[in-house]
Design a protein around this motif. Structure first.
Motif: not given
Length: 784
Positions: A299-311
């Protein structure tokens, strides 16, 4: 007593009773020799006194003096002496090998990790072996793919960070380290997980040296469950409000029943917010591998770092999934309008609706042209075009070009080549909207024919069409790319009403019939068309919406112009959800390249050792294209912890199969194989590129990555221990190590020190005394 003897014999160097001092003979006489000598002395004495006069008892005493004198002379001739041999003792070695690979992080024993088991066994082994330390040498080693001394002189284990375990190789290194030294035994603390098995030569070497291996088996006999992420991909750049797909390729390890309820979470690293979560499909758990697509809307203009995490679910039993399974992704979200050029041959309903949609959408700047055969143009849109673009620079601003049912002859060959270059080099998108008059039949043989995701049939009457109305359903690639999500929520991706032929408005009356055999190899199906009269599960479905990558960009072909009919059911909602995500998907590649003078890419970004990695560098700036060097050099910088040198990779220019008259390519590519696992950063070294901040990262992992197959292998430990005369020890049996380890001390004889006894005064005095006593006795008996 020993002191008395030393004084009597006037001993100077050796003393009886001292350690290592013994009686020896220079010319030893065997026991039977002494027996014969004693018998001979008795016979000789008897013979000398048997006929002599005198009392018998006196003669016996004199004969005894003679026997003793004879035996004493014989003893002096044999050379009695005290001897001491200097002896050196070489203490044997006990080696403790502790597994320091990442598989120690697996929690598969009552919620405890193998590292916790190892620490407990290590501490207990230290306490037990401390009893042997004064008599034996202890060597504390850690190992993964190689051996090394543990920190703190063997008192600390350190962090288990090895990505590969080689038990056989580590044992061979240990034997080389202790070559020619006596080894009592090897204590192996491991789960048995190894990329190599002990070779026959290694086992024979251990057997020949009589070195038993005592194994302490870590981990559970039950294979742990794990969700291993092989690869996760996300667009490098996206627009605010886009549905951004994250495609995750994974391996499901363990019992499929225990994996029921496993899921993948997409998390914003900065805020910890859960962006999306999806369960692992049962088919993936059953087959052991598959793909899952996560979706979110930034929803916002930015540099994002996402984490894919299995559980994994709580009832999944032993588990190997942990923080090391997280997969990090980077995304740049921008908030700028998408620039679209829309061309059509006449104002059909689809054109009218799409033109108005682009006008209403504030995130899009559009230019629309109706092109007729008499070269009269109708300019519309937010940014009307005065004329059809004729140069590369005039095409440059557009992110997406929409080509409707317009004749190819209305564009010059140069204009078509410029559009092709815009897609191939700049990453622009091309959206085809089929029509009954011109698309695709008039585009065969033109430069843009390569940008059609299928091969049109040669039919003078135009493209083939369905004989009846069709219903639309999403295809296999739609979810992965995050498009055609027409439902109201994430659980309802496709409205059920769109597959109901009774609704009337859901059926499209015009759709081109494209056979699967016509699709090009790189084409993917986003949507399918099924005849309205076909029963459920019918095989009559055919591709309706196709997509294909071409160079740096992407093309989409929509084989109908009747999406506008869905307005009768839900107003503007369904057509907007159909068209806008497709346009944004096409614009992403152009967005990622916008304003960049060059682009450095690697494929794949996560590779294995000895797997070729394709490296490409595309020059986008005309100033760079003008120079066009014969080659470009890339420097691969390993992570400093690897202690490896830099690697140089040379990229060569690629022609990309261009036609005569087209602009030269700015693509340079090459392949490289990394021999060592680790993280590498690639940067160009050429002067014209060194200041542009270009870089790419590659993660290289071993093929037998520790956590990819985390099951313990206690069978390997059992086989190795039994073959070498050792055994597998449980925790309670570690106390018996001191009894089980054999004594392999080596005693080496050194210099011999001796002191003679026959020449001592006391010996001669005794001899003279015996002779004198016999002589005096004979005088008394008048026998002298």
């Amino acid at each position: 007593m020993n002191d008395l003897i030393a004084r009597l014999f006037s001993l100077k160097t050796l003393r009886p009773g001292d350690a290592g001092v013994s009686l020896d003979w220079a010319m030893p006489i065997p026991a039977w020799g002494w027996t014969l000598a004693a018998a001979g002395a008795v016979v000789l004495a008897w013979w000398g006194y048997r006929k002599l006069e005198g009392r018998r008892n006196r003669r016996v005493v004199l004969a005894a003096f003679r026997v003793l004198a004879i035996l004493l002379v014989l003893a002096m001739i044999s050379g009695p002496r005290l001897v001491k041999t200097e002896e050196s003792v070489e203490r044997d070695w006990v080696v403790v090998l502790a597994d320091r690979s990442q598989s120690m992080q697996v929690r598969d024993v009552n919620g405890k990790s193998r590292e916790q088991q190892l620490q407990a066994a290590f501490d207990k082994t230290r306490a037990v072996l401390a009893k042997l330390e004064p008599q034996r040498n202890l060597l504390w080693l850690g190992f993964d793919s190689k051996t090394y001394e543990l920190p703190g002189e063997g008192r600390e284990l350190g962090t288990p960070a090895g990505t590969r375990t080689l038990i056989s190789s580590s044992l061979e290194q240990t034997l080389r380290r202790l070559a020619s030294k006596p080894v009592s035994g090897i204590v192996l603390l491991s789960d048995g997980r190894s990329g190599d098995t002990p070779s026959r030569s290694l086992v024979r070497q251990l057997q020949a040296a009589q070195i038993p291996v005592f194994s302490v088996a870590l981990g559970s006999d039950t294979p742990p469950s794990r969700i291993a992420i092989k690869r996760a991909t996300v667009p490098s750049v996206a627009f605010v409000g886009d549905f951004v797909p994250v495609t995750v390729d994974l391996d499901a390890i363990g019992d499929a029943k225990l994996l029921e309820g496993a899921k993948l979470d997409l998390i914003d690293e900065a805020t910890g917010k859960l962006l999306d979560s999806k369960p692992i499909p049962p088919g993936v758990a059953g087959q052991g591998r598959g793909s899952v697509t996560l979706l979110t809307r930034p929803g916002a203009a930015e540099e994002s770092r996402w984490i894919v995490r299995p559980s994994l679910p709580e009832n999944s039993g032993p588990t190997a999934t942990g923080a090391s399974d997280d997969y990090a992704l980077r995304l740049r979200v921008v908030d700028r309008p998408v620039r679209v050029a829309l061309f059509d041959g006449y104002p059909r309903w689809e054109y009218r609706y799409l033109k108005n949609l682009l006008l209403r959408e504030r995130s899009i700047r559009s230019s629309a042209l109706i092109l007729s055969s008499d070269r009269r143009y109708l300019q519309e849109g937010t940014d009307p075009l005065a004329t059809l673009p004729r140069t590369r620079e005039e095409w440059q601003p557009f992110d997406v070009i929409v080509m409707g049912d317009v004749r190819s002859e209305l564009f010059s060959a140069e204009q078509l080549a410029q559009i092709k270059e815009l897609v191939a080099n700049k990453g622009a998108g091309l959206l085809w909207i089929a029509g009954p008059n011109s698309t695709p039949q008039t585009w065969a043989g033109t430069p843009l024919a390569d940008l059609l995701p299928f091969t049109p049939e040669n039919d003078a009457g135009g493209a083939r069409t369905f004989a009846e109305s069709v219903l639309v359903t999403p295809g296999p690639a739609a979810e992965r790319l995050g498009v055609l999500r027409l439902g109201d929520n994430s659980s309802s991706i496709w409205p059920a009403t769109l597959t109901d032929p009774g609704a009337g408005w859901t059926a499209l009356r015009y759709a081109q019939l494209i056979e699967p055999k016509q699709l090009k190899p790189a084409a993917e199906v986003l949507a399918l068309a099924t005849p309205a009269s076909a029963p459920p599960g019918s095989t009559a479905s055919r591709p309706l919406v196709l997509t294909m990558r071409y160079g740096a960009g992407r093309v989409i072909y929509v084989a109908t112009d009747e999406i506008w009919r869905w307005r009768y059911g839900r107003g503007e909602t369904l057509p907007e959800r159909f068209w806008l995500p497709l346009i944004r998907l096409l614009a992403r590649e152009s967005l990622s390249r916008g304003g960049q003078p060059a682009l450095l890419e690697v494929t794949p970004e996560r590779a294995t050792v000895d797997q070729p990695v394709q490296i490409s560098l595309r020059l986008l700036d005309q100033a760079l294209l003008t120079t066009r060097p014969e080659s470009l050099t890339i420097r691969a910088l390993p992570d400093p912890s690897l202690n490896l040198g830099e690697q140089t990779i040379v990229l060569k220019p690629q022609a990309e199969g261009r036609n005569i008259g087209e602009a030269s390519s700015g693509l340079y590519s090459g392949s490289w194989t990394f021999a060592e696992a680790g993280d590498y950063t690639l940067r160009p070294t050429d002067a014209m590129l060194s200041g542009l901040g270009l870089f790419a990262k590659v993660e290289v992992r071993t093929r037998d990555d520790e956590l990819r197959e985390p099951a313990a292998d206690h069978g390997l430990l059992t086989t190795l221990s039994e073959a070498t005369g050792g055994r597998v020890l449980r925790d309670a049996e570690l106390e018996t190590l001191t009894e089980l380890l054999p004594n392999r001390q080596v005693r080496t004889a050194g210099e011999t020190v001796s002191e003679t006894l026959w020449d001592k005064p006391i010996v001669w005095a005794v001899l003279m005394a015996l002779l004198c006593l016999e002589w005096i006795g004979r005088r008394l008996l008048r026998l002298a």
